[in-house]
Motif scaffolding. Sequence first.
Motif, PDB file in Angstrom:
ATOM      1  N   SER A  41       1.966   5.987   3.261  1.00 62.12           N
ATOM      2  CA  SER A  41       0.844   6.885   3.558  1.00 62.12           C
ATOM      3  C   SER A  41      -0.470   6.133   3.694  1.00 62.12           C
ATOM      4  CB  SER A  41       0.715   7.944   2.452  1.00 62.12           C
ATOM      5  OG  SER A  41       1.815   8.815   2.462  1.00 62.12           O
ATOM      6  N   ARG A  42      -0.768   5.245   2.750  1.00 61.60           N
ATOM      7  CA  ARG A  42      -2.035   4.514   2.805  1.00 61.60           C
ATOM      8  C   ARG A  42      -2.079   3.565   4.004  1.00 61.60           C
ATOM      9  NH1 ARG A  42      -3.341   2.870  -3.529  1.00 61.60           N
ATOM     10  NH2 ARG A  42      -3.608   5.013  -4.297  1.00 61.60           N
ATOM     11  N   SER A  43      -0.952   2.954   4.304  1.00 62.08           N
ATOM     12  CA  SER A  43      -0.916   2.057   5.459  1.00 62.08           C
ATOM     13  C   SER A  43      -1.226   2.802   6.743  1.00 62.08           C
ATOM     14  CB  SER A  43       0.466   1.390   5.563  1.00 62.08           C
ATOM     15  OG  SER A  43       0.762   0.640   4.414  1.00 62.08           O
TER      16      SER A  43
ATOM     17  N   THR B 241      -2.929   5.601   7.042  1.00 59.17           N
ATOM     18  CA  THR B 241      -4.317   6.059   7.010  1.00 59.17           C
ATOM     19  C   THR B 241      -5.282   4.959   7.436  1.00 59.17           C
ATOM     20  OG1 THR B 241      -3.823   7.628   5.231  1.00 59.17           O
ATOM     21  CG2 THR B 241      -6.131   7.023   5.553  1.00 59.17           C
ATOM     22  N   VAL B 242      -5.133   3.773   6.835  1.00 60.92           N
ATOM     23  CA  VAL B 242      -6.044   2.663   7.115  1.00 60.92           C
ATOM     24  C   VAL B 242      -5.954   2.223   8.568  1.00 60.92           C
ATOM     25  CG1 VAL B 242      -6.521   0.234   6.613  1.00 60.92           C
ATOM     26  CG2 VAL B 242      -6.103   1.835   4.739  1.00 60.92           C
TER      27      VAL B 242
ATOM     28  N   LEU C   5       0.805  -1.223   0.000  1.00 59.42           N
ATOM     29  CA  LEU C   5       0.000   0.000   0.000  1.00 59.42           C
ATOM     30  C   LEU C   5       0.837   1.272   0.000  1.00 59.42           C
ATOM     31  CD1 LEU C   5      -2.830  -0.857   2.583  1.00 59.42           C
ATOM     32  CD2 LEU C   5      -2.849  -1.151   0.099  1.00 59.42           C
TER      33      LEU C   5
END
Length: 390
Positions: free
Chosen positions: A267-269, A271-272, A264
């Motif tokens: 950043s996406r990691s 966020t989730v 991911l």
Amino acid sequence: MTDPKLRSARAATALTFAFNGFLIAAWVPHIPEVKHHLGLSDASLGLALLGPAVGSVIAMPLVSRATTRWGSGPVTAVMTFVSFLVIAGPGLAANLPELFLALMAWGMVTGGLDVAMNAQAVQIETSYGRPIMSSFHAFWSVGTVLGTVVGSVGAGLNVSLVRQQAVLAVVLALITGTFVRNFIADHRAEEYAEGRKTFELRLVLLGLAGVCALLAEGSAGDWSPVYLRDDLHVSPGHAGFAFGAFTIMMTVGRLIGDKLVLRLGRSRSITVLAAIGSVGMAAGLVNNTVIGSSLGFACLGLGLSVLVPVFFSTAADGPGAAGPKIAVVASFSYLGFLLGPASLGPLASATSVHVALWVLPTFAALAGVLGVVAVRMTARVAREALTPAA
């Protein structure tokens, strides 16, 4: 195929992380025992729990300079053995000042070790050429799970904190002696001058994100057993149940964290997982039962699992020695341990532990927001550094 020496260094560093987490967690189920034995109020306990953070903040800059001069491996080895000498101190305290000083001494050693072993982990991650930082922190979490079990059993059997920690220190010191020579030498650090202000700004942002994450993490560790025992009225042997759920899910998150970050991106990691931690913990507090609250702490553990490893890996990006950069982020971050458990004490006294714990989902969410901003800034700085001047 990975060099056997590099695999040995990875194993040695992973065990160092595990032992550090084990000893910290083994003390947590005894916190209510120490609180009641010394006759401490929630506010007094919060003051005593300032000690580790104060010691850590003092020691981290000093140890970071030591890693630059002598290398992260030798410093990690020394700090590991020193940690075994101070872990029984809190159990010997006879009053609040002595407890504070004992915890401060422990914090100086564990905080210094935190910088050194993370700097060594960065050297190994660089040699591997792929994300592996979460795996080291997973071993730390495994250590906390086992430490929580051992500490809970000890508390349930009325084994004194001093006796428990002394025995554990001897056993772990003997094991450490078998792998302490396996750490690798640090990679040569390149100097940098241009972009220093931007570079420092992103370190500050990473540090502030770490403050929020470790505020939630440290408060979960210190106050979850008090919450279960005093508010939800569980027995001493079950006071570590919520913290156990927290550490198990944090371990799960860190075991899969490297693959998640690789797939991911950072950043996406962030966020989730931050969303899972914040929403899940809030739901657990709304439920306000042993099972519901423990599930909330489990979500919080999963949500926080990858944040700090990603912050440290991001801090080490770019030129310059890893130790001082990690120390900047770690020093900021440990203010979370300073502000979290300490601030929850007066807040819990004024309201209740249950109300005070609403700080945790709030700061988990804030850690995610700040972390994403810092990671993106670091990526932009890296791209600019690779762009040839016109």
